[in-house]
Design an enzyme around this catalytic site. Structure first.
Site, PDB file in Angstrom:
ATOM      1  N   CYS A  15      47.871  -6.285   4.021  1.00  0.00           N
ATOM      2  CA  CYS A  15      46.800  -7.262   4.258  1.00  0.00           C
ATOM      3  C   CYS A  15      47.377  -8.606   4.704  1.00  0.00           C
ATOM      4  O   CYS A  15      48.435  -9.007   4.237  1.00  0.00           O
ATOM      5  CB  CYS A  15      46.026  -7.519   2.974  1.00  0.00           C
ATOM      6  SG  CYS A  15      45.407  -6.032   2.211  1.00  0.00           S
ATOM      7  N   ARG A  33      51.634  -6.544  10.688  1.00  0.00           N
ATOM      8  CA  ARG A  33      51.813  -6.202   9.277  1.00  0.00           C
ATOM      9  C   ARG A  33      51.079  -4.919   8.912  1.00  0.00           C
ATOM     10  O   ARG A  33      51.358  -4.320   7.885  1.00  0.00           O
ATOM     11  CB  ARG A  33      51.309  -7.355   8.394  1.00  0.00           C
ATOM     12  CG  ARG A  33      52.148  -8.622   8.527  1.00  0.00           C
ATOM     13  CD  ARG A  33      51.401  -9.826   8.009  1.00  0.00           C
ATOM     14  NE  ARG A  33      51.129  -9.746   6.592  1.00  0.00           N
ATOM     15  CZ  ARG A  33      51.905 -10.244   5.641  1.00  0.00           C
ATOM     16  NH1 ARG A  33      53.007 -10.864   5.975  1.00  0.00           N
ATOM     17  NH2 ARG A  33      51.581 -10.129   4.372  1.00  0.00           N
ATOM     18  N   TRP A  70      44.303  -3.632   4.452  1.00  0.00           N
ATOM     19  CA  TRP A  70      44.998  -2.342   4.437  1.00  0.00           C
ATOM     20  C   TRP A  70      44.523  -1.682   3.142  1.00  0.00           C
ATOM     21  O   TRP A  70      44.864  -2.135   2.055  1.00  0.00           O
ATOM     22  CB  TRP A  70      46.510  -2.571   4.429  1.00  0.00           C
ATOM     23  CG  TRP A  70      47.335  -1.375   4.774  1.00  0.00           C
ATOM     24  CD1 TRP A  70      47.661  -0.930   6.029  1.00  0.00           C
ATOM     25  CD2 TRP A  70      47.969  -0.483   3.865  1.00  0.00           C
ATOM     26  NE1 TRP A  70      48.451   0.188   5.944  1.00  0.00           N
ATOM     27  CE2 TRP A  70      48.654   0.480   4.640  1.00  0.00           C
ATOM     28  CE3 TRP A  70      48.029  -0.383   2.478  1.00  0.00           C
ATOM     29  CZ2 TRP A  70      49.391   1.521   4.069  1.00  0.00           C
ATOM     30  CZ3 TRP A  70      48.751   0.644   1.905  1.00  0.00           C
ATOM     31  CH2 TRP A  70      49.430   1.585   2.701  1.00  0.00           C
ATOM     32  N   ASN A  86      44.933 -10.176  -1.175  1.00  0.00           N
ATOM     33  CA  ASN A  86      46.053  -9.285  -0.857  1.00  0.00           C
ATOM     34  C   ASN A  86      46.691  -8.870  -2.177  1.00  0.00           C
ATOM     35  O   ASN A  86      46.876  -9.713  -3.051  1.00  0.00           O
ATOM     36  CB  ASN A  86      47.051 -10.077   0.012  1.00  0.00           C
ATOM     37  CG  ASN A  86      48.231  -9.243   0.454  1.00  0.00           C
ATOM     38  OD1 ASN A  86      48.242  -8.031   0.269  1.00  0.00           O
ATOM     39  ND2 ASN A  86      49.217  -9.896   1.040  1.00  0.00           N
ATOM     40  N   GLY A  87      47.006  -7.583  -2.353  1.00  0.00           N
ATOM     41  CA  GLY A  87      47.634  -7.123  -3.596  1.00  0.00           C
ATOM     42  C   GLY A  87      46.695  -6.255  -4.406  1.00  0.00           C
ATOM     43  O   GLY A  87      45.720  -5.717  -3.869  1.00  0.00           O
ATOM     44  N   GLU A 101      68.820   7.340   9.020  1.00  0.00           N
ATOM     45  CA  GLU A 101      68.056   6.274   9.676  1.00  0.00           C
ATOM     46  C   GLU A 101      67.405   6.794  10.967  1.00  0.00           C
ATOM     47  O   GLU A 101      66.244   6.495  11.256  1.00  0.00           O
ATOM     48  CB  GLU A 101      68.977   5.077   9.955  1.00  0.00           C
ATOM     49  CG  GLU A 101      68.388   3.944  10.758  1.00  0.00           C
ATOM     50  CD  GLU A 101      67.102   3.347  10.180  1.00  0.00           C
ATOM     51  OE1 GLU A 101      66.758   3.640   9.039  1.00  0.00           O
ATOM     52  OE2 GLU A 101      66.429   2.617  10.929  1.00  0.00           O
ATOM     53  N   LYS A 121      63.365   7.013  11.900  1.00  0.00           N
ATOM     54  CA  LYS A 121      62.752   6.465  13.128  1.00  0.00           C
ATOM     55  C   LYS A 121      61.899   7.517  13.826  1.00  0.00           C
ATOM     56  O   LYS A 121      60.805   7.233  14.296  1.00  0.00           O
ATOM     57  CB  LYS A 121      63.837   5.984  14.123  1.00  0.00           C
ATOM     58  CG  LYS A 121      64.609   4.748  13.758  1.00  0.00           C
ATOM     59  CD  LYS A 121      63.844   3.463  13.831  1.00  0.00           C
ATOM     60  CE  LYS A 121      63.225   3.115  12.522  1.00  0.00           C
ATOM     61  NZ  LYS A 121      63.980   2.369  11.579  1.00  0.00           N
ATOM     62  N   GLU A 124      58.638   8.234  11.843  1.00  0.00           N
ATOM     63  CA  GLU A 124      57.747   7.078  11.838  1.00  0.00           C
ATOM     64  C   GLU A 124      57.117   6.825  13.218  1.00  0.00           C
ATOM     65  O   GLU A 124      55.922   6.553  13.330  1.00  0.00           O
ATOM     66  CB  GLU A 124      58.614   5.889  11.421  1.00  0.00           C
ATOM     67  CG  GLU A 124      57.983   4.565  11.377  1.00  0.00           C
ATOM     68  CD  GLU A 124      58.962   3.495  10.905  1.00  0.00           C
ATOM     69  OE1 GLU A 124      60.168   3.558  11.240  1.00  0.00           O
ATOM     70  OE2 GLU A 124      58.514   2.575  10.199  1.00  0.00           O
ATOM     71  N   HIS A 143      74.715  25.144   2.618  1.00  0.00           N
ATOM     72  CA  HIS A 143      74.174  25.159   1.256  1.00  0.00           C
ATOM     73  C   HIS A 143      72.649  25.208   1.273  1.00  0.00           C
ATOM     74  O   HIS A 143      72.020  24.961   0.250  1.00  0.00           O
ATOM     75  CB  HIS A 143      74.670  23.927   0.488  1.00  0.00           C
ATOM     76  CG  HIS A 143      76.165  23.884   0.379  1.00  0.00           C
ATOM     77  ND1 HIS A 143      76.879  24.785  -0.368  1.00  0.00           N
ATOM     78  CD2 HIS A 143      77.077  23.074   0.973  1.00  0.00           C
ATOM     79  CE1 HIS A 143      78.172  24.517  -0.252  1.00  0.00           C
ATOM     80  NE2 HIS A 143      78.316  23.486   0.569  1.00  0.00           N
ATOM     81  N   LYS A 183      53.997  -3.016   8.251  1.00  0.00           N
ATOM     82  CA  LYS A 183      55.306  -3.629   8.416  1.00  0.00           C
ATOM     83  C   LYS A 183      55.859  -4.112   7.079  1.00  0.00           C
ATOM     84  O   LYS A 183      56.997  -3.834   6.731  1.00  0.00           O
ATOM     85  CB  LYS A 183      55.200  -4.807   9.398  1.00  0.00           C
ATOM     86  CG  LYS A 183      56.510  -5.520   9.669  1.00  0.00           C
ATOM     87  CD  LYS A 183      57.461  -4.647  10.456  1.00  0.00           C
ATOM     88  CE  LYS A 183      58.779  -5.314  10.751  1.00  0.00           C
ATOM     89  NZ  LYS A 183      59.781  -4.323  11.210  1.00  0.00           N
TER      90      LYS A 183
HETATM   91  O1  M6R Z   1      61.144  -5.443   4.840  1.00  0.00           O
HETATM   92  P1  M6R Z   1      61.983  -4.375   4.229  1.00  0.00           P
HETATM   93  O2  M6R Z   1      63.305  -4.212   4.877  1.00  0.00           O
HETATM   94  O3  M6R Z   1      62.107  -4.518   2.749  1.00  0.00           O
HETATM   95  O4  M6R Z   1      61.168  -3.032   4.493  1.00  0.00           O
HETATM   96  C1  M6R Z   1      61.594  -1.834   3.918  1.00  0.00           C
HETATM   97  C2  M6R Z   1      60.942  -0.645   4.564  1.00  0.00           C
HETATM   98  O5  M6R Z   1      59.548  -0.675   4.344  1.00  0.00           O
HETATM   99  C3  M6R Z   1      61.210  -0.599   6.074  1.00  0.00           C
HETATM  100  O6  M6R Z   1      62.569  -0.596   6.343  1.00  0.00           O
HETATM  101  C4  M6R Z   1      60.582   0.672   6.678  1.00  0.00           C
HETATM  102  O7  M6R Z   1      61.222   1.799   6.204  1.00  0.00           O
HETATM  103  C5  M6R Z   1      60.672   0.577   8.207  1.00  0.00           C
HETATM  104  N1  M6R Z   1      59.350   0.599   8.756  1.00  0.00           N
HETATM  105  C6  M6R Z   1      61.448   1.677   8.821  1.00  0.00           C
HETATM  106  O8  M6R Z   1      61.506   1.555  10.204  1.00  0.00           O
END
Ligand code: M6R
Length: 591
Positions: free
Chosen positions: A2, A28, A75, A101-102, A468, A472, A475, A491, A586
């Site tokens: 949010c 966000r 959100w 928010n929260g 990583e 990507k 996501e 394994h 985000k």
């Molecule tokens: O702002 P942060 O680095 O704490 O965020 C952590 C994760 O939410 C963030 O890295 C998320 O996994 C990304 N969207 C991945 O691309």
């Protein structure tokens, strides 16, 4: 997650400013939008489901009259995505409206009480209790906003920030474990969850502390603690964040930010980063923990390997969502290195809070130096890579790697070279890999559109990059992807491999090379399609992405780039928006 914006001023009328601010904070993540303005003593609310531009077009948000207002992108956490659940929420007599928010943890019991007192709820949200509670306290305090805010905040439990607009022209906000920032310009005051909400108008900001309540009465603001005492908070200038949030010549923020890595790579190496102080804490500690979420956690995994290999420092890396189950058993004299782009991730903040309570020192690696995490830390290092708008972390991951490499360089007394000369050379190599954009685009276009699974293999320091890369792909392209330590294939995971599988192998010519070639052959004999990322071609690869020659410990920095590009082009191939992946936000500011 949010976003909140509040405005009281003479710059322009409230509604278009609120709409524009909400657009700036779109990155966000959100599902619905709404604003409230004050006109002739009446609070007008307009809200709906969808993107800011869509809801604005449909409901003419920007036409609401008034110079004072609040806005929100929601959100969903409590209650489904619909118009009624969108914010702002009115009190019964519409004399107050609220954006939040929260999470309000005790909303059920408050709702029961307020309903018993005659309040009528229109939504399924936890947020609406704030509007009714404010209304009750406002009545009881004879319309005293300060008293109203104090009493309301004392009754709420949870992590939250909210902003309320009152019929008398006051807007008031409270910050309890969720960000809220005051923006100050000569002719307007703002309240926002993100500096991007008001940066177009001012870079002068006051970062509220936890438990702060702020009251904006036209052109003045006052901050109180929960004991009703006025508190002074410093005004900070947030200059770097003025960096561009436009896409420039690029189609999406994500591809812009991937290419920007050549510009941001060396940005952390500036005077404001006191590496010696940061490293001193690690040297003095008996135990070192690293924590983070998602991409930041993957960076921590690489940090663990490099620290062990070169600096002989043993660390434990615990993802932040799991950290709470360990924090009670932290040994005395522990240090926690928290990695977070935003510095606002709820899991990270929660971990750090618990670690602090247990006596640990907190070191943080953040992109936002004014973030909640930075403010809770004993020492911070900043990425300084500018705002990252794409939900997928790309240039921030690169910045985190740079800082980790520098820390290892210092703590290993140079055993792992990473001086200015290495860095400049690395920059040239990064540029070279970014130039392979066309090759990756072409590679992706040759892949089947219906790929179901992609596996990424790597050993040793390449394994965190395999994780990583798979994050990507999941996501951005919504394809199941898995990073696998190549030695683990036999394994279990080998059972998954068949002629439908696409397997990427991270295989520069270091100590892991031969073993990864053996794994590749095993996979090939089961019919999988193999993409090799390496500085050396091998006939086992169906497609080859060439990396330039560098010192072997630097390969993780290069090999993530083709994986980022691949994820982006896979998203385009699947015709999904790479900047705003479905269901994700985000900044994950709720647990
Ligand atoms: O702002 P942060 O680095 O704490 O965020 C952590 C994760 O939410 C963030 O890295 C998320 O996994 C990304 N969207 C991945 O691309």
């Amino acid at each position: 997650m949010c976003s909140i914006i509040g405005y009281s001023g003479k710059l322009i009328s409230a509604a278009p400013l609120l709409v524009e601010s909400l657009k700036k904070m779109e990155y966000r993540g959100y599902d619905s939008v709404g604003i409230a303005t004050l006109n002739d003593g009446n609070i007008l609310v307009s809200k709906g489901v969808g993107k800011v531009a869509e809801v604005d077009k449909e409901m003419d948000l920007n036409k609401l009259p008034g110079q004072i207002g609040i806005g929100h992108t929601r959100w969903a956490t409590h209650g489904s995505v619909n118009d009624k659940n969108a914010h702002p929420h009115y009190s019964c007599s519409s004399n107050i409206a609220v954006v939040h928010n929260g999470i309000i943890e005790n909303y059920q019991e408050l709702k029961t009480e307020l309903t018993r007192d005659g309040h009528t709820f229109k939504s399924q949200t936890d947020s609406e209790v704030i509007a009714h509670l404010l209304e009750k306290c406002y009545q009881e305090s004879d319309s005293n906003v300060k008293e109203t805010m104090m009493k309301t905040c004392q009754a709420l439990k949870g992590s939250f920030a909210f902003v309320a607009i009152f019929e008398n022209g006051i807007i008031a906000g409270a910050r309890f474990d969720e960000p809220l920032i005051v923006g100050i310009s000569d002719s307007a005051l703002f309240l926002s969850s993100d500096v991007l909400g008001f940066l177009k108008y001012t870079d002068k900001s006051v970062f509220l502390d936890n438990g702060d309540i702020v009251i904006i009465d036209h052109n003045t603001y006052r901050i109180f603690d929960l004991n009703k005492r006025i508190v002074a908070r410093p005004i900070t200038q947030v200059a770097w964040e003025l960096g561009s949030t436009e896409k420039g010549k690029y189609a999406h923020h994500t591809i812009k930010e991937i290419h920007e890595q050549s510009l941001t790579l060396l940005k952390p190496f500036q005077e404001f980063n006191d590496f010696q102080n940061f490293c001193e804490f690690i040297r003095d500690a008996s135990n070192v923990y690293i924590t983070g979420s998602g991409t930041s956690y993957n960076c921590g995994l690489l940090g663990k390997q490099l620290l062990s290999k070169f600096a002989k420092i043993k660390t434990e890396v615990i993802m932040s969502s799991e950290f709470q189950y360990y924090s009670d058993s932290l040994e005395p004299n522990s240090v926690v290195i928290a990695i977070s782009q935003s510095g606002e991730t709820a899991d990270v903040l929660h971990s750090v809070k618990k670690a602090k309570e247990n006596g640990a020192k907190i070191l943080s690696i953040v992109n936002v130096p004014t973030s909640s995490l930075a403010r809770m830390s004993d020492s911070i290092l900043t990425l300084n890579c500018g705002p990252e708008i794409g939900v997928a972390a790309t240039k921030s991951f690169m910045g985190q790697l740079m800082l980790i490499y520098k820390i290892v360089n210092i703590l290993s007394s140079g055993q792992m070279p990473f001086d200015k000369f290495n860095q400049r050379n690395l920059l040239m190599m990064v540029k070279k890999v970014l130039n392979s954009d066309g090759i990756i685009q072409n590679l992706v276009s040759s892949l089947d559109t219906n790929i179901k699974d992609i596996y990424i293999l790597g050993r040793s320091i390449h394994y965190p990059i395999a994780l990583e890369g798979s994050l990507k792909i999941k996501e951005l392209a919504y394809i199941h992807a898995e990073g696998i330590a190549a030695g683990e294939l036999k394994h279990g995971p080998l059972a998954l491999i068949d002629k439908e599988s696409v397997v990427v192998v991270l295989n520069p010519t270091d100590e892991t090379y031969q073993d990864v070639i053996s794994s590749s052959n095993e996979i090939k004999s089961r019919g999988a399609y193999i993409i090799g990322i390496s500085n050396k071609k091998n006939e086992v690869y169906d497609r080859f992405v060439e990396l330039p020659d560098v010192d072997s410990y630097l390969y993780p920095i290069l090999e993530i780039i083709p994986l980022q590009l691949m994820s982006y082009y896979l998203a385009l191939k699947k015709q999904v928006d790479p900047d705003y992946p479905r269901n994700l936000a985000k900044s994950v500011t709720v647990k």
